[in-house]
Design a protein around this motif. Sequence first.
Motif, PDB file in Angstrom:
ATOM      1  N   VAL A 154       5.902   8.184  24.391  1.00  0.00           N
ATOM      2  CA  VAL A 154       5.980   7.525  23.091  1.00  0.00           C
ATOM      3  C   VAL A 154       5.651   8.488  21.950  1.00  0.00           C
ATOM      4  O   VAL A 154       5.979   8.209  20.794  1.00  0.00           O
ATOM      5  CB  VAL A 154       5.016   6.318  23.039  1.00  0.00           C
ATOM      6  CG1 VAL A 154       5.484   5.226  23.974  1.00  0.00           C
ATOM      7  CG2 VAL A 154       3.587   6.740  23.365  1.00  0.00           C
ATOM      8  N   SER A 155       5.038   9.624  22.266  1.00  0.00           N
ATOM      9  CA  SER A 155       4.734  10.627  21.241  1.00  0.00           C
ATOM     10  C   SER A 155       5.840  11.674  21.113  1.00  0.00           C
ATOM     11  O   SER A 155       5.737  12.588  20.295  1.00  0.00           O
ATOM     12  CB  SER A 155       3.408  11.324  21.557  1.00  0.00           C
ATOM     13  OG  SER A 155       3.503  12.040  22.776  1.00  0.00           O
ATOM     14  N   GLY A 156       6.890  11.547  21.932  1.00  0.00           N
ATOM     15  CA  GLY A 156       7.999  12.490  21.893  1.00  0.00           C
ATOM     16  C   GLY A 156       7.826  13.678  22.817  1.00  0.00           C
ATOM     17  O   GLY A 156       8.705  14.554  22.882  1.00  0.00           O
ATOM     18  N   LYS A 157       6.730  13.728  23.550  1.00  0.00           N
ATOM     19  CA  LYS A 157       6.464  14.857  24.430  1.00  0.00           C
ATOM     20  C   LYS A 157       7.215  14.707  25.752  1.00  0.00           C
ATOM     21  O   LYS A 157       7.251  13.624  26.334  1.00  0.00           O
ATOM     22  CB  LYS A 157       4.965  14.979  24.695  1.00  0.00           C
ATOM     23  CG  LYS A 157       4.576  16.185  25.528  1.00  0.00           C
ATOM     24  CD  LYS A 157       3.069  16.246  25.736  1.00  0.00           C
ATOM     25  CE  LYS A 157       2.676  17.455  26.574  1.00  0.00           C
ATOM     26  NZ  LYS A 157       1.206  17.519  26.808  1.00  0.00           N
ATOM     27  N   LEU A 158       7.796  15.813  26.221  1.00  0.00           N
ATOM     28  CA  LEU A 158       8.445  15.815  27.536  1.00  0.00           C
ATOM     29  C   LEU A 158       7.361  15.926  28.604  1.00  0.00           C
ATOM     30  O   LEU A 158       6.823  17.004  28.857  1.00  0.00           O
ATOM     31  CB  LEU A 158       9.423  16.982  27.648  1.00  0.00           C
ATOM     32  CG  LEU A 158      10.181  17.123  28.975  1.00  0.00           C
ATOM     33  CD1 LEU A 158      10.999  15.878  29.286  1.00  0.00           C
ATOM     34  CD2 LEU A 158      11.084  18.360  28.960  1.00  0.00           C
ATOM     35  N   SER A 159       7.017  14.807  29.197  1.00  0.00           N
ATOM     36  CA  SER A 159       5.908  14.762  30.155  1.00  0.00           C
ATOM     37  C   SER A 159       6.153  13.640  31.153  1.00  0.00           C
ATOM     38  O   SER A 159       5.982  12.456  30.852  1.00  0.00           O
ATOM     39  CB  SER A 159       4.574  14.525  29.418  1.00  0.00           C
ATOM     40  OG  SER A 159       3.507  14.417  30.339  1.00  0.00           O
ATOM     41  N   TRP A 160       6.600  14.008  32.353  1.00  0.00           N
ATOM     42  CA  TRP A 160       6.901  13.031  33.403  1.00  0.00           C
ATOM     43  C   TRP A 160       5.606  12.361  33.867  1.00  0.00           C
ATOM     44  O   TRP A 160       4.668  13.032  34.314  1.00  0.00           O
ATOM     45  CB  TRP A 160       7.600  13.715  34.568  1.00  0.00           C
ATOM     46  CG  TRP A 160       8.896  14.360  34.192  1.00  0.00           C
ATOM     47  CD1 TRP A 160      10.128  13.785  34.222  1.00  0.00           C
ATOM     48  CD2 TRP A 160       9.092  15.696  33.707  1.00  0.00           C
ATOM     49  NE1 TRP A 160      11.086  14.667  33.791  1.00  0.00           N
ATOM     50  CE2 TRP A 160      10.482  15.865  33.467  1.00  0.00           C
ATOM     51  CE3 TRP A 160       8.239  16.768  33.452  1.00  0.00           C
ATOM     52  CZ2 TRP A 160      11.035  17.043  32.992  1.00  0.00           C
ATOM     53  CZ3 TRP A 160       8.782  17.954  32.958  1.00  0.00           C
ATOM     54  CH2 TRP A 160      10.156  18.085  32.737  1.00  0.00           C
ATOM     55  N   GLN A 161       5.570  11.059  33.817  1.00  0.00           N
ATOM     56  CA  GLN A 161       4.351  10.312  34.156  1.00  0.00           C
ATOM     57  C   GLN A 161       4.276   9.943  35.637  1.00  0.00           C
ATOM     58  O   GLN A 161       3.200   9.683  36.164  1.00  0.00           O
ATOM     59  CB  GLN A 161       4.279   9.037  33.312  1.00  0.00           C
ATOM     60  CG  GLN A 161       4.282   9.287  31.809  1.00  0.00           C
ATOM     61  CD  GLN A 161       3.049  10.059  31.374  1.00  0.00           C
ATOM     62  OE1 GLN A 161       1.929   9.564  31.456  1.00  0.00           O
ATOM     63  NE2 GLN A 161       3.263  11.286  30.900  1.00  0.00           N
ATOM     64  N   ASN A 162       5.413   9.860  36.301  1.00  0.00           N
ATOM     65  CA  ASN A 162       5.481   9.498  37.725  1.00  0.00           C
ATOM     66  C   ASN A 162       4.919   8.104  38.009  1.00  0.00           C
ATOM     67  O   ASN A 162       4.577   7.781  39.139  1.00  0.00           O
ATOM     68  CB  ASN A 162       4.755  10.540  38.584  1.00  0.00           C
ATOM     69  CG  ASN A 162       5.332  11.924  38.398  1.00  0.00           C
ATOM     70  OD1 ASN A 162       6.538  12.111  38.500  1.00  0.00           O
ATOM     71  ND2 ASN A 162       4.478  12.895  38.093  1.00  0.00           N
ATOM     72  N   GLN A 163       4.831   7.294  36.980  1.00  0.00           N
ATOM     73  CA  GLN A 163       4.381   5.909  37.086  1.00  0.00           C
ATOM     74  C   GLN A 163       4.699   5.220  35.765  1.00  0.00           C
ATOM     75  O   GLN A 163       5.041   5.865  34.776  1.00  0.00           O
ATOM     76  CB  GLN A 163       2.877   5.839  37.355  1.00  0.00           C
ATOM     77  CG  GLN A 163       2.031   6.465  36.265  1.00  0.00           C
ATOM     78  CD  GLN A 163       0.551   6.353  36.537  1.00  0.00           C
ATOM     79  OE1 GLN A 163       0.014   5.250  36.619  1.00  0.00           O
ATOM     80  NE2 GLN A 163      -0.105   7.501  36.710  1.00  0.00           N
TER      81      GLN A 163
END
Length: 531
Positions: free
Chosen positions: A158-167
């Motif tokens: 939601v902050s625009g960061k490319l970051s896979w959460q895996n959940q």
Amino acid sequence: MTQVVEQDRNPNDPPPFDPKQPSIPISYPLKTLEELKSRAYFDSFHYPFDKSSVPLNSNSGLANRPRILVLGNFITEWDEGRAICNELLLTKESAQLYAERLAELAVALGFDGWLLNIETNLDVDQIPNLKEFIDPLTTVLHSSLPNSLVIWYDAVTVSGKLSWQNQLNHNNKPFDICDGIFVNYKWKEEYLKLSADAAGYRKFDVYMGIDVFGRGTYGGGKWNTNVALDVLKKDAVSAAIFAPGWVYETNQPPDFETAQNRWWDLVKKSWGIVLNYPEVLPFFSNFDRPVLEYSEDPSPDIQVLVDFKEASYSEGANIRFKGTLEGKAHFTTRLFQGKLLLGDQPVKSDGNSLIGLSLDFDLNLKERTSVLFASSGSTLQTMNQFSSKFGKVIMPHRVLRPEAVPGWLIQESSISMSGYMLTEIHAVCYKQESKLNEASSGSDFYAVLGHISAKMPNQYNLAKDGFEHLSAPAAGADYIGMAAVQDFYVSDLQLPSGISSVKFIVQVCSIDGSSQKLEDSPSFQLDVKTK
């Protein structure tokens, strides 16, 4: 500038791809937003050939249960993807325009939605316009194509960061304005309950990714794809299978058809039967893409293979049965698992010499019975042998048709099973009685099943929207191909020298396997030049 490009170009390289020029039809990606915006795809030579001929089921929504997702996607990656996103999300209006174009494309081509895979960093002030892209795409697609889906991929937060959460969590949950989320495939087992809890009543809209290539995926993918599926089913979330083409792309032994059946059988055994087939009459199959039961037994009595090499009876494939049978033994394998409620109607089946078809029926899910349509080569003694194994044994009669292919035996049977539901169709392999007396031990078995069909008594007329056969009479009538489409492409047609024209005949084939007579079929004449 143009001259420099031409000088640098290797003359041996193929010419640049021009989608407007005739060529063997292919499906190709749109690589720029300009191609999407200009609707250039609809001017492509390939557009008529890429439209789906199987409509979506618009009668019901998604079932309230775990599901399996396999889809294509709208993807932006790395620096090039960032540039695309900058243009896409420049304004609220641009976001909505491209959403409308994607919805239009899905409706025109007849596929069931989009996976939105944005894998590039965004500015936080681009997120509102990103939602303006997702929300109208979902709304327009739902109104234009009932039961279509828009799925968000777990990459940008939601902050625009490319970051896979895996959940599923607070970093990606706001994107639940669409139909679901494809969670990146590097999840851990404890993430499943966390994701289900975060989704609440929409837990089945959480599709946990499984990479069949096994790149960091739970269970390792490949031939252990079912390990992840077993865990997902236990925690009551859905699954997203990524790259099931692994079987084909890595050339899994011993051959594609066998490996394909084995891999999908793992999925089926883990997840259960998701789709019943057949569900309505008429029913016809020429085995052009079957998924058969896979046996873990390395040396079964009979090997069952889908054969695309041997000449087929109905321009699809054959199911080949080869092996040995001991004495009066018989071998059975399931071909279809259906959910077909029958009234007062016959079930007709076509088969070849020593293969029977057994049909399993249920009455109100309480009373079960099976009926064997034996082979016409069966003796009375063989029929009596099977009477204790099946509720009813029927001897089919041989059908002689002028258009029959030499070497094939066509058999036809009928039965009334009012109120019963057809649940399974099996092939039954056995030997003729005369052969049993010739050898006390096992004897070779080889038979081929060309197609099967079932229909009601009044279903003999050709369907309005059927398959099209395209034939070109050179010496007699030569078969060219078959497709359930509006447009048919012919390439590299070899013609004898001296031919000045070719007559093409379009022969309609209904969904029950029957064909229009050639003399009644529409045709057109084409002038040609041969050396």
